[in-house]
Motif scaffolding. Structure first.
Motif, PDB file in Angstrom:
ATOM      1  N   VAL A 190      48.011  25.413  26.339  1.00  0.00           N
ATOM      2  CA  VAL A 190      47.343  25.979  26.061  1.00  0.00           C
ATOM      3  C   VAL A 190      47.057  25.790  27.131  1.00  0.00           C
ATOM      4  CG1 VAL A 190      44.377  25.776  26.633  1.00  0.00           C
ATOM      5  CG2 VAL A 190      46.224  25.219  23.324  1.00  0.00           C
ATOM      6  N   VAL A 191      46.950  24.929  28.440  1.00  0.00           N
ATOM      7  CA  VAL A 191      47.421  24.879  29.462  1.00  0.00           C
ATOM      8  C   VAL A 191      48.116  25.988  30.514  1.00  0.00           C
ATOM      9  CG1 VAL A 191      47.789  23.358  31.649  1.00  0.00           C
ATOM     10  CG2 VAL A 191      47.131  22.304  29.591  1.00  0.00           C
ATOM     11  N   ALA A 192      49.214  26.428  29.861  1.00  0.00           N
ATOM     12  CA  ALA A 192      49.695  27.402  30.490  1.00  0.00           C
ATOM     13  C   ALA A 192      49.643  29.064  30.136  1.00  0.00           C
ATOM     14  CB  ALA A 192      51.272  27.285  29.532  1.00  0.00           C
ATOM     15  N   LEU A 193      48.411  29.396  29.046  1.00  0.00           N
ATOM     16  CA  LEU A 193      47.531  30.192  29.196  1.00  0.00           C
ATOM     17  C   LEU A 193      46.660  30.131  30.318  1.00  0.00           C
ATOM     18  CD1 LEU A 193      47.522  33.174  27.640  1.00  0.00           C
ATOM     19  CD2 LEU A 193      45.782  31.664  26.108  1.00  0.00           C
ATOM     20  N   GLY A 194      46.166  29.274  30.527  1.00  0.00           N
ATOM     21  CA  GLY A 194      44.863  28.881  31.121  1.00  0.00           C
ATOM     22  C   GLY A 194      45.788  29.388  32.823  1.00  0.00           C
ATOM     23  N   ALA A 195      47.064  28.722  33.055  1.00  0.00           N
ATOM     24  CA  ALA A 195      47.080  29.097  34.264  1.00  0.00           C
ATOM     25  C   ALA A 195      48.115  30.630  34.445  1.00  0.00           C
ATOM     26  CB  ALA A 195      48.556  27.988  34.678  1.00  0.00           C
ATOM     27  N   ILE A 196      48.438  30.888  33.909  1.00  0.00           N
ATOM     28  CA  ILE A 196      48.756  32.422  33.896  1.00  0.00           C
ATOM     29  C   ILE A 196      47.546  33.709  33.993  1.00  0.00           C
ATOM     30  CG2 ILE A 196      49.695  34.741  32.276  1.00  0.00           C
ATOM     31  CD1 ILE A 196      51.342  32.393  30.830  1.00  0.00           C
ATOM     32  N   LEU A 197      46.703  33.295  33.728  1.00  0.00           N
ATOM     33  CA  LEU A 197      45.031  33.850  33.663  1.00  0.00           C
ATOM     34  C   LEU A 197      45.024  33.660  34.820  1.00  0.00           C
ATOM     35  CD1 LEU A 197      43.257  33.515  30.478  1.00  0.00           C
ATOM     36  CD2 LEU A 197      44.268  35.190  30.737  1.00  0.00           C
ATOM     37  N   LEU A 198      44.684  32.371  35.401  1.00  0.00           N
ATOM     38  CA  LEU A 198      44.142  32.177  36.987  1.00  0.00           C
ATOM     39  C   LEU A 198      44.970  32.896  37.961  1.00  0.00           C
ATOM     40  CD1 LEU A 198      43.573  28.323  36.477  1.00  0.00           C
ATOM     41  CD2 LEU A 198      41.846  30.081  37.347  1.00  0.00           C
ATOM     42  N   ALA A 199      46.433  32.825  37.466  1.00  0.00           N
ATOM     43  CA  ALA A 199      47.420  34.100  38.241  1.00  0.00           C
ATOM     44  C   ALA A 199      46.666  34.829  38.738  1.00  0.00           C
ATOM     45  CB  ALA A 199      49.000  33.380  37.596  1.00  0.00           C
ATOM     46  N   LEU A 200      47.336  35.516  37.582  1.00  0.00           N
ATOM     47  CA  LEU A 200      46.445  37.221  37.209  1.00  0.00           C
ATOM     48  C   LEU A 200      45.751  37.673  38.212  1.00  0.00           C
ATOM     49  CD1 LEU A 200      46.949  37.894  33.415  1.00  0.00           C
ATOM     50  CD2 LEU A 200      49.063  38.203  36.039  1.00  0.00           C
ATOM     51  N   ALA A 201      43.999  36.756  37.782  1.00  0.00           N
ATOM     52  CA  ALA A 201      42.866  36.139  38.469  1.00  0.00           C
ATOM     53  C   ALA A 201      43.348  36.653  40.059  1.00  0.00           C
ATOM     54  CB  ALA A 201      41.637  35.725  37.923  1.00  0.00           C
ATOM     55  N   ALA A 202      43.911  35.601  40.326  1.00  0.00           N
ATOM     56  CA  ALA A 202      44.554  35.102  42.009  1.00  0.00           C
ATOM     57  C   ALA A 202      44.936  36.338  42.718  1.00  0.00           C
ATOM     58  CB  ALA A 202      44.838  34.196  41.958  1.00  0.00           C
ATOM     59  N   LEU A 203      45.679  37.297  42.065  1.00  0.00           N
ATOM     60  CA  LEU A 203      46.604  38.654  42.045  1.00  0.00           C
ATOM     61  C   LEU A 203      45.261  39.599  42.414  1.00  0.00           C
ATOM     62  CD1 LEU A 203      49.824  38.244  40.418  1.00  0.00           C
ATOM     63  CD2 LEU A 203      49.412  37.905  42.716  1.00  0.00           C
ATOM     64  N   LEU A 204      44.718  39.822  41.422  1.00  0.00           N
ATOM     65  CA  LEU A 204      43.244  41.096  41.128  1.00  0.00           C
ATOM     66  C   LEU A 204      42.574  40.559  42.203  1.00  0.00           C
ATOM     67  CD1 LEU A 204      42.756  43.623  39.281  1.00  0.00           C
ATOM     68  CD2 LEU A 204      41.136  41.988  37.967  1.00  0.00           C
ATOM     69  N   SER A 205      42.077  39.376  42.277  1.00  0.00           N
ATOM     70  CA  SER A 205      41.085  39.698  43.540  1.00  0.00           C
ATOM     71  C   SER A 205      41.844  39.687  45.123  1.00  0.00           C
ATOM     72  CB  SER A 205      40.790  38.314  43.567  1.00  0.00           C
ATOM     73  OG  SER A 205      41.772  37.077  43.907  1.00  0.00           O
ATOM     74  N   LEU A 206      43.042  39.780  44.999  1.00  0.00           N
ATOM     75  CA  LEU A 206      43.257  40.275  46.663  1.00  0.00           C
ATOM     76  C   LEU A 206      43.764  41.558  46.665  1.00  0.00           C
ATOM     77  CD1 LEU A 206      46.694  38.067  46.599  1.00  0.00           C
ATOM     78  CD2 LEU A 206      43.979  37.695  47.768  1.00  0.00           C
ATOM     79  N   LYS A 207      43.148  42.053  45.010  1.00  0.00           N
ATOM     80  CA  LYS A 207      43.623  43.569  45.770  1.00  0.00           C
ATOM     81  C   LYS A 207      42.426  44.606  45.750  1.00  0.00           C
ATOM     82  CE  LYS A 207      44.903  47.421  42.215  1.00  0.00           C
ATOM     83  NZ  LYS A 207      45.231  47.917  40.714  1.00  0.00           N
ATOM     84  N   THR A 208      41.476  44.019  45.230  1.00  0.00           N
ATOM     85  CA  THR A 208      40.053  44.190  45.152  1.00  0.00           C
ATOM     86  C   THR A 208      39.228  44.218  46.334  1.00  0.00           C
ATOM     87  OG1 THR A 208      39.329  42.202  44.048  1.00  0.00           O
ATOM     88  CG2 THR A 208      39.722  44.271  42.847  1.00  0.00           C
TER      89      THR A 208
END
Length: 375
Positions: A190-208
């Motif tokens: 569960v924690v790993a899934l949350g961390a993956i979502l946070l990492a993807l959100a961080a990358l997506l925010s850099l793109k935008t």
């Protein structure tokens, strides 16, 4: 509650207040080592934070804001999974001897006996060294676990029946022995899934955030310079085993990039006060970018710690101040009054200095895991 929602208090100010309180609590723990996360004051802060994150997730679902949804949901999963996992987590140590038989007896952090569902015996323990013949390169234990031969070494735990077995230490007094840390965390996915979502959100925010590559390229160049200076202080030829990890370089480079951009955010914010030529949105963009990279750096460090020590978060001095830096950037991004953004940016920059240089001089540094290679 309805009146508070109507006034916009929950939506606008409560997140900032909660981030400020969290920052103070984490800074106190990181400075003096008080285990505030075990104190009752920690509970209402986390409960309110989870409530606000749940509200944010519901709002993101309505607005279909993918980046925001991944960020809020990821943080909700990390916090809820981490706190709930502590109730079901097994975290024990045992000392295995080469001249001893198999044992099921281990001890928790309070010294209480815990009986394992399998038997462990030590077949062999070795220390690999560098070419100088003295500097340790790796510690490796060859184990017999219920009749199966397995190896565990620093950054490379072995797995058996849902447990991870880590190389934690060794002792040559009274015979060769290996200190093993044995961890079972059923909610780690569960924690790993949350961390993956946070990492993807961080990358997506850099793109935008950026429409031009000029500023990111400049920041990368500055980060590379910082990284070279930092690596020059470390003797790469004799890295201690804990630093011999695939996460070492990305953890270092991402943080250097984050620190560089945060410094640029401070410069841009101050310059904006004296010159209208500085784009109004530039300081906020830099702060948002730095915040995303600080988060990515922490996630790299958490993954590294999980592989090396079996704990993705230990409330270590450096961990706490890294979190303080990130929390201050979040507060700056969420605060309604735009004039206060620069203040939080400067506070985050000062916290960054504490994270990078000052933690070695704090009262809690004596038991920090981040004291390697300081000479």
């Amino acid at each position: 509650m309805a009146e508070l929602q109507k006034s916009g208090f929950l939506r606008r100010w409560l997140p900032v207040i909660l981030l400020a309180v969290s920052t103070v609590l984490v800074a106190v723990e990181g400075t003096w080592g008080y285990e505030l996360h075990h104190h009752w004051t920690f509970v209402p802060v986390v409960v309110i934070l989870l409530f606000l994150l749940g509200m944010a997730v519901a709002g993101d679902l309505r607005t279909r804001s993918i980046c925001s949804l991944m960020s809020h949901l990821g943080m909700f999963l990390v916090l809820s999974g981490g706190l709930s996992g502590a109730l079901f987590r097994t975290d024990v140590q045992m000392e295995a001897f080469t001249d001893g038989g198999g044992s099921r007896t281990a001890f928790d952090r309070n010294g209480y006996v815990v009986t394992l569902p399998f038997s462990i015996s030590l077949q062999d323990f070795r220390i690999d060294t560098y070419d100088d013949g003295t500097s340790p390169k790796q510690y490796t234990s060859t184990l017999d676990i219920d009749g199966r031969t397995m190896q565990t070494s620093v950054n490379h735990p072995c797995r058996y029946r849902g447990y991870r077995i880590y190389q934690s230490g060794y002792d040559f007094d009274g015979g060769v022995s290996s200190v093993l840390k044995i961890v079972r965390d059923p909610l780690l996915p569960v924690v790993a899934l949350g961390a993956i979502l946070l990492a993807l959100a961080a990358l997506l925010s850099l793109k935008t955030v950026w429409n031009s590559w000029k500023m990111p390229v400049a920041a990368v160049a500055l980060a590379a310079a910082f990284a070279v200076l930092s690596i020059a202080r470390i003797n790469l030829g004799t890295l201690v085993p804990a630093l011999r990890s695939l996460w070492f370089i990305p953890h270092l480079i991402v943080y250097m990039l984050a620190y560089s951009i945060l410094a640029m955010a401070v410069i841009a914010g101050i310059a904006r006060l004296f010159s209208q030529k500085v784009p109004e949105a530039l300081p906020g963009k830099l702060l948002s970018t730095a915040s995303s990279l600080l988060l990515a750096g922490m996630l790299c460090g958490a993954a590294w710690a999980q592989q090396a020590w079996g704990d993705y978060w230990t409330w270590d001095t450096k961990e706490c101040w890294a979190a303080v830096t990130w929390l201050l950037t979040l507060a700056g991004m969420h605060i309604p009054k735009k004039r206060a953004v620069l203040a939080f940016t400067i506070l985050a920059f000062l916290a960054m200095q504490m994270t990078w240089y000052g933690v070695n001089y704090l009262p809690s540094s004596s038991r920090s895991l981040h004291t390697y290679n300081q000479e």
